[in-house]
Design a protein around this motif. Structure first.
Motif, PDB file in Angstrom:
ATOM      1  N   ARG A 126      10.376 -18.784  -4.559  1.00 44.24           N
ATOM      2  CA  ARG A 126      10.982 -17.833  -5.507  1.00 44.24           C
ATOM      3  C   ARG A 126      10.167 -17.681  -6.781  1.00 44.24           C
ATOM      4  O   ARG A 126      10.193 -16.650  -7.435  1.00 44.24           O
ATOM      5  N   ARG A 127       9.416 -18.715  -7.133  1.00 48.17           N
ATOM      6  CA  ARG A 127       8.579 -18.614  -8.341  1.00 48.17           C
ATOM      7  C   ARG A 127       7.588 -17.470  -8.202  1.00 48.17           C
ATOM      8  O   ARG A 127       7.312 -16.760  -9.167  1.00 48.17           O
ATOM      9  N   TYR A 128       7.054 -17.292  -7.014  1.00 42.14           N
ATOM     10  CA  TYR A 128       6.083 -16.214  -6.797  1.00 42.14           C
ATOM     11  C   TYR A 128       6.799 -14.867  -6.852  1.00 42.14           C
ATOM     12  O   TYR A 128       6.304 -13.895  -7.406  1.00 42.14           O
ATOM     13  N   TYR A 129       7.984 -14.863  -6.268  1.00 45.36           N
ATOM     14  CA  TYR A 129       8.800 -13.648  -6.271  1.00 45.36           C
ATOM     15  C   TYR A 129       9.067 -13.187  -7.704  1.00 45.36           C
ATOM     16  O   TYR A 129       8.929 -12.008  -8.031  1.00 45.36           O
ATOM     17  N   HIS A 130       9.399 -14.138  -8.555  1.00 48.25           N
ATOM     18  CA  HIS A 130       9.731 -13.756  -9.936  1.00 48.25           C
ATOM     19  C   HIS A 130       8.504 -13.455 -10.764  1.00 48.25           C
ATOM     20  O   HIS A 130       8.579 -12.675 -11.710  1.00 48.25           O
ATOM     21  N   SER A 131       7.384 -14.050 -10.432  1.00 48.97           N
ATOM     22  CA  SER A 131       6.228 -13.864 -11.320  1.00 48.97           C
ATOM     23  C   SER A 131       5.259 -12.764 -10.856  1.00 48.97           C
ATOM     24  O   SER A 131       4.377 -12.369 -11.593  1.00 48.97           O
ATOM     25  N   ILE A 132       5.433 -12.241  -9.630  1.00 53.11           N
ATOM     26  CA  ILE A 132       4.544 -11.167  -9.176  1.00 53.11           C
ATOM     27  C   ILE A 132       5.380  -9.907  -8.940  1.00 53.11           C
ATOM     28  O   ILE A 132       6.047  -9.772  -7.910  1.00 53.11           O
TER      29      ILE A 132
ATOM     30  N   LEU B 215       0.830  -1.210   0.000  1.00 53.09           N
ATOM     31  CA  LEU B 215       0.000   0.000   0.000  1.00 53.09           C
ATOM     32  C   LEU B 215       0.861   1.254   0.000  1.00 53.09           C
ATOM     33  O   LEU B 215       0.602   2.224  -0.723  1.00 53.09           O
ATOM     34  N   TYR B 216       1.881   1.222   0.824  1.00 55.68           N
ATOM     35  CA  TYR B 216       2.790   2.365   0.949  1.00 55.68           C
ATOM     36  C   TYR B 216       3.424   2.701  -0.401  1.00 55.68           C
ATOM     37  O   TYR B 216       3.453   3.857  -0.841  1.00 55.68           O
ATOM     38  N   LYS B 217       3.894   1.642  -1.075  1.00 57.34           N
ATOM     39  CA  LYS B 217       4.523   1.851  -2.386  1.00 57.34           C
ATOM     40  C   LYS B 217       3.509   2.412  -3.389  1.00 57.34           C
ATOM     41  O   LYS B 217       3.829   3.288  -4.193  1.00 57.34           O
ATOM     42  N   GLN B 218       2.293   1.876  -3.325  1.00 57.89           N
ATOM     43  CA  GLN B 218       1.252   2.372  -4.245  1.00 57.89           C
ATOM     44  C   GLN B 218       0.975   3.850  -3.990  1.00 57.89           C
ATOM     45  O   GLN B 218       0.862   4.652  -4.924  1.00 57.89           O
ATOM     46  N   MET B 219       0.887   4.235  -2.736  1.00 60.09           N
ATOM     47  CA  MET B 219       0.606   5.633  -2.398  1.00 60.09           C
ATOM     48  C   MET B 219       1.752   6.544  -2.823  1.00 60.09           C
ATOM     49  O   MET B 219       1.529   7.664  -3.283  1.00 60.09           O
ATOM     50  N   LYS B 220       2.961   6.034  -2.650  1.00 57.80           N
ATOM     51  CA  LYS B 220       4.117   6.851  -3.025  1.00 57.80           C
ATOM     52  C   LYS B 220       4.134   7.095  -4.529  1.00 57.80           C
ATOM     53  O   LYS B 220       4.428   8.201  -4.988  1.00 57.80           O
ATOM     54  N   SER B 221       3.815   6.032  -5.295  1.00 58.35           N
ATOM     55  CA  SER B 221       3.910   6.230  -6.748  1.00 58.35           C
ATOM     56  C   SER B 221       2.643   6.857  -7.307  1.00 58.35           C
ATOM     57  O   SER B 221       2.660   7.389  -8.410  1.00 58.35           O
ATOM     58  N   ASN B 222       1.554   6.804  -6.566  1.00 57.45           N
ATOM     59  CA  ASN B 222       0.317   7.434  -7.035  1.00 57.45           C
ATOM     60  C   ASN B 222      -0.327   8.212  -5.891  1.00 57.45           C
ATOM     61  O   ASN B 222      -1.180   7.686  -5.176  1.00 57.45           O
TER      62      ASN B 222
ATOM     63  N   LYS C 193       7.829  -8.728  -5.749  1.00 56.78           N
ATOM     64  CA  LYS C 193       9.282  -8.582  -5.918  1.00 56.78           C
ATOM     65  C   LYS C 193       9.712  -7.196  -5.430  1.00 56.78           C
ATOM     66  O   LYS C 193      10.685  -7.048  -4.682  1.00 56.78           O
ATOM     67  N   GLY C 194       8.927  -6.188  -5.825  1.00 50.92           N
ATOM     68  CA  GLY C 194       9.232  -4.819  -5.415  1.00 50.92           C
ATOM     69  C   GLY C 194       9.262  -4.683  -3.893  1.00 50.92           C
ATOM     70  O   GLY C 194      10.154  -4.035  -3.331  1.00 50.92           O
ATOM     71  N   VAL C 195       8.313  -5.303  -3.243  1.00 46.91           N
ATOM     72  CA  VAL C 195       8.233  -5.218  -1.784  1.00 46.91           C
ATOM     73  C   VAL C 195       9.435  -5.900  -1.127  1.00 46.91           C
ATOM     74  O   VAL C 195      10.112  -5.327  -0.259  1.00 46.91           O
ATOM     75  N   LEU C 196       9.717  -7.113  -1.561  1.00 44.59           N
ATOM     76  CA  LEU C 196      10.821  -7.856  -0.933  1.00 44.59           C
ATOM     77  C   LEU C 196      12.164  -7.186  -1.228  1.00 44.59           C
ATOM     78  O   LEU C 196      13.041  -7.118  -0.357  1.00 44.59           O
ATOM     79  N   ASP C 197      12.310  -6.667  -2.441  1.00 40.79           N
ATOM     80  CA  ASP C 197      13.562  -5.980  -2.784  1.00 40.79           C
ATOM     81  C   ASP C 197      13.754  -4.732  -1.928  1.00 40.79           C
ATOM     82  O   ASP C 197      14.864  -4.427  -1.491  1.00 40.79           O
ATOM     83  N   LEU C 198      12.646  -4.040  -1.699  1.00 40.84           N
ATOM     84  CA  LEU C 198      12.736  -2.815  -0.890  1.00 40.84           C
ATOM     85  C   LEU C 198      13.191  -3.140   0.539  1.00 40.84           C
ATOM     86  O   LEU C 198      14.049  -2.456   1.101  1.00 40.84           O
ATOM     87  N   ILE C 199      12.628  -4.207   1.092  1.00 40.90           N
ATOM     88  CA  ILE C 199      13.046  -4.620   2.451  1.00 40.90           C
ATOM     89  C   ILE C 199      14.524  -5.011   2.435  1.00 40.90           C
ATOM     90  O   ILE C 199      15.308  -4.576   3.279  1.00 40.90           O
ATOM     91  N   ALA C 200      14.889  -5.813   1.427  1.00 34.47           N
ATOM     92  CA  ALA C 200      16.269  -6.316   1.346  1.00 34.47           C
ATOM     93  C   ALA C 200      17.273  -5.183   1.141  1.00 34.47           C
ATOM     94  O   ALA C 200      18.432  -5.281   1.537  1.00 34.47           O
TER      95      ALA C 200
END
Ligand code: KOT
Length: 833
Positions: free
Chosen positions: A720-726, A577-584, A730-737
């Motif tokens: 990881r399949r979900y990570y790569h296909s959604i 949600l946070y990412k969505q609000m930031k970009s929109n 991916k954006g969320v996990l990458d941001l945390i990482a």
């Protein structure tokens, strides 16, 4: 002399007139606390009031005890290592039906009833759901006038108090007894002794009968402390009897006599350690010897107590099972099966078969979890050293049981090893669930789905052996504490429409259904909710210094922190949600306040890290000027019963998002729904039945089902399949990482991210998409306040099934075979004019 026609005057200890109550409070302040009002603290006034109320329930309490002892009635004994009863004062005022009068008396004395109620320190004698369930059941047993005793442990230190420092959990010792406990009465005259250690030896008695004697290494004294459990508007006041351990004087003396002062003091300390502290692990066993000592201690004390009471009115123990229904709250008290055998055979000299017949008809066992890490097993070594005679009894129970297994399943060694009480696959263990199953006439799970899984999985072979033993009792919660007490506004609104019969018979809430269509009622419904939301917003401001928008959607997850409960899935949604609000910046979603609460077991690394994760995400989101009050993330420290009473009524959305098949029942889910929150949840535990009752259109469902979870795991789950296909995920996990939520430190949450990417035992990534989509539906639905209110009203109207009164009725009918007994009030104290 008591005169024929005593002129009644209002007794200071029982009277209910305002003047009498006021005088009684001052009297107790003076004579018990030793204070004048001018120098009294808030706690002094609280205690004075508490004693005033205790005085007013003593007559009912003593009458209940007398009736139960004298009459030939079957009693329920609820054996539980935990009772999370919560504060007593207000609950007693409500159940005794004197809340209004007492409030008036207190107010007229210049005091504030709310402040006095809040001055009570709650007894935290439990971890979470299992202990709180025991407390709700005690309330319902009394309210249904079922004779009952709750037996447990009087821990000197209950569940730790939680503070949050720099975003991390810090544990503080819970000194709940330090300012006195007005609700308990010690009964040292009913003390018993319990053996530990030592060895056993055979002997032959005068009649040439063979026996075994346990020569203990040390003996500990158990002292009972009684707490009254009032029923709602009935005379029944049952007893919760908790045991405290102490050194036996005889042992002190032995040491003193040989001049071993320090040795004697050592014995004392060791004995008192047994009931020092509650193990703060929920659904995670530690396997510590002290825990086994606690279990055996309270079980042996309780059984000896039942036997003592039984023999007051019966010549022998032949009919023990006709007088006592003993419920094992999970396996923590399962050693009771062997202990009752030991008492019957060794002490009361029963022949084995006759004793076993009594035992089998006495016990029933409730399973509360399928999690492998919560299944209790004790290394033989520890067990045998601590309880040598009990282990021998277990071996004999097992020997005879396995003979039966051989008859049912001839030549099947597999069955012998899966069913045996002793696990011999590696190091040898005593499996407590097996002992409980073998010694019980009924075995139940705590929700339909869970009871089915018990039969299909962990106890499958027992089910094949004894299908008739297995049953379900879906959990319930008491509407007295969780509606009337915690949400007086909503309760009054409901009563104004349908009368107050629902408090005793929750099915009557059905009558509310038609008001869902009434616009004025919906408005009043929203006002009631808004009032408690404002109240919680003020509390949040005061506790954590964050201003939240009381009009925002209050999205709440309060429960123990555990990976299977998936608080971190909730956080993944927040970041999305946070990412969505930031970009929109114009994203059209209603503002949300996410509220978390819950304790982590002190040794549970991931759970503690999840707390830090929540608070760290909160720090970023809450301080982002672009976001304002459209998104707030609050972690409220020290979640307990008292705080639950505040938070359930204020919730709009209830998060019940465990991996399907993992949460046995859940009970918080019921408390939220009863207070008009809508649920976002998986098909797990009692969620399934809640959804059935409230209607699928009034429940936000997402996620894999239990069979789908099993299939996915069987096929080899690759997160990881979900990570790569959604991409969003991916954006969320990458941001945390990247360290975005940890001041640039990629290490802080690496364990969480890596766990999700490379293992993800609780399938967060598999459920992510479905969860996010469902949350979008929640946001859309919240925009239509009229319809949201309809759904909220229907949720409450259809919660009748989840009263603990219904659960207790099920236990009485299907498991205990007990009847209610109404208590007649007889005066003990009569005053002459
Ligand atoms: C197990 C071991 C130690 C301490 C607690 C447990 C435990 C707690 N096992 N099950 N529970 C919870 O019990 C509640 C009451 O039945 C359930 O609602 C909940 O789903 C269980 O997790």
């Amino acid at each position: 002399m008591v005169s024929q026609n005593p002129i009644k005057i209002e007794d200071d200890r029982t009277g209910l007139e305002i003047q009498t109550l006021r005088r009684a409070i001052l009297d107790n302040l003076f004579y018990i606390q030793g204070k004048f009002p001018e120098i009294a603290t808030k706690n002094d006034f609280y205690l004075a009031l508490a004693y005033t109320i205790r005085d007013r329930l003593l007559q009912r309490w003593l009458n209940t005890m007398q009736t139960e002892i004298k009459n030939d009635v079957k009693k329920v004994c609820y054996l539980s290592a935990e009772f999370l009863v919560g504060p007593h004062l207000e609950n007693n005022l409500i159940n005794l039906g004197i809340a209004e009068k007492v409030k008036q008396a207190v107010t007229e004395s210049g005091l504030n009833i709310k402040e006095l109620i809040e001055a009570e320190e709650e007894p935290g004698l439990g971890n979470g759901g299992l202990g709180r369930l025991a407390a709700c059941y005690m309330d319902s047993l009394s309210s249904l006038e079922v004779p009952a005793i709750g037996y447990g442990i009087r821990y000197e230190f209950g569940i730790f108090d939680q503070e949050i420092k720099d975003g991390w959990q810090v544990e503080i010792t819970d000194k709940w007894l330090q300012y006195g406990n007005p609700w308990e009465i010690a009964r040292p005259e009913a003390s018993v002794t319990v053996n530990f250690g030592g060895y056993t030896e055979p002997y032959t008695d005068g009649h040439n009968q063979f026996h075994v004697r346990w020569v203990p290494g040390y003996v500990v004294k158990g002292i009972p402390y009684d707490t009254p459990i009032t029923g709602y508007k009935v005379n029944t006041v049952n007893t919760m009897r908790l045991w405290r351990s102490e050194a036996c004087e005889s042992f002190d003396f032995q040491r003193f006599n040989v001049g071993d002062y320090y040795g004697a003091v050592d014995d004392k300390v060791n004995s008192e350690n047994i009931t020092k502290v509650l193990y703060p692990n929920d659904e995670q066993i530690e396997g510590k010897e002290l825990r086994l000592r606690q279990q055996y201690f309270f079980v042996s004390c309780s059984l000896q107590d039942m036997i003592r009471i039984h023999l007051l009115n019966n010549p022998n123990l032949d009919n023990f099972h006709e007088q006592w229904a003993v419920q094992l709250n999970d396996t923590h008290p399962a050693v009771a099966v062997a202990e009752l055998m030991r008492l019957l055979v060794d002490i009361y000299e029963y022949e084995w078969g006759k004793a076993w017949n009594i035992v089998e008809k006495t016990f029933a066992y409730t399973n509360h979890t399928l999690l492998p890490e919560a299944l209790e097993k004790w290394p033989i070594e520890i067990f045998g050293n601590l309880l040598p005679r009990v282990l021998e009894v277990i071996y004999e129970i097992n020997r005879r049981f396995l003979d039966q297994v051989r008859i049912k399943f001839p030549n099947d060694d597999g069955k012998i090893s899966t069913l045996s009480i002793i696990d011999e696959s590696g190091e040898r263990y005593v499996r407590m669930a097996h002992l409980a199953c073998i010694g019980s006439h009924h075995i139940n799970g705590v929700a339909e789905l869970h009871s089915q899984l018990v039969k299909d999985t962990i106890l499958h072979d027992f089910y094949l052996l004894w299908p008739q033993k297995f049953t379900n009792v879906t959990n319930g919660v008491t509407p007295r504490r969780w509606m009337v007490q915690s949400n007086p506004r909503l309760s009054k609104l409901i009563t104004s429409k349908i009368g107050d019969g629902w408090i005793k018979n929750l099915q009557e809430l059905k009558q509310l259904e038609r008001y869902a269509e009434d616009q004025t009622f919906r408005q009043q419904w929203r006002e009631a909710k808004q009032f408690v939301k404002q109240d919680l917003a003020n509390y949040i401001q005061e506790k954590v210094g964050i201003t939240v928008n009381p009009e925002s959607l209050f999205d709440v997850q309060v429960k123990r922190i555990h990976e299977y409960k998936r608080q971190h899935l909730n956080v993944l949604h927040i970041i999305t949600l946070y990412k969505q609000m930031k970009s929109n910046p114009n994203l059209d979603v209603p503002p949300r306040t996410f509220i978390f609460g819950g304790k982590a077991a002190p040794g549970y690394f991931m759970a503690k890290r999840i707390i830090k994760f929540i608070t760290a995400v909160g720090d970023v989101v809450n301080n982002d000027g672009d976001i304002g009050d459209r998104l707030k993330v609050i972690f409220l420290p020290d979640y307990n019963v008292t705080f639950g009473q505040r938070v359930y009524p204020a919730a709009d959305l209830s998060e019940q998002i465990s991996t399907a098949g993992k949460e046995a029942s859940g009970t918080g889910n019921m408390k939220f729904s009863m207070n008009g929150a809508l649920t976002i949840g998986t098909l797990d535990g009692a969620n399934v039945e809640i959804r059935q009752e409230v209607g699928e259109e009034n429940f936000f469902l997402f996620g894999l089902t239990t069979p789908e979870v099993l299939t996915l795991k069987d096929q080899g789950y690759v997160p990881r399949r979900y990570y790569h296909s959604i991409p969003e995920l991916k954006g969320v996990l990458d941001l945390i990482a990247s360290g975005f939520f940890s001041h640039g430190d990629p290490e802080l949450f690496r364990s969480i991210v890596d766990n999700l990417l490379y293992d993800d035992p609780y399938l967060l990534l598999a459920d992510y998409k479905s969860y996010i989509e469902c949350q979008e539906k929640v946001s859309q639905a919240y925009k239509d306040q009229e319809n949201w209110s309809k759904m909220s009203i229907l949720n409450v109207a259809r919660m009748g099934k989840f009263s603990s009164d219904r659960s207790i009725q099920d236990y009485c009918n299907n498991i205990w075979n007990t009847q209610p007994v109404s208590i007649e009030l007889k005066d003990y104290v009569q005053k002459e004019a």
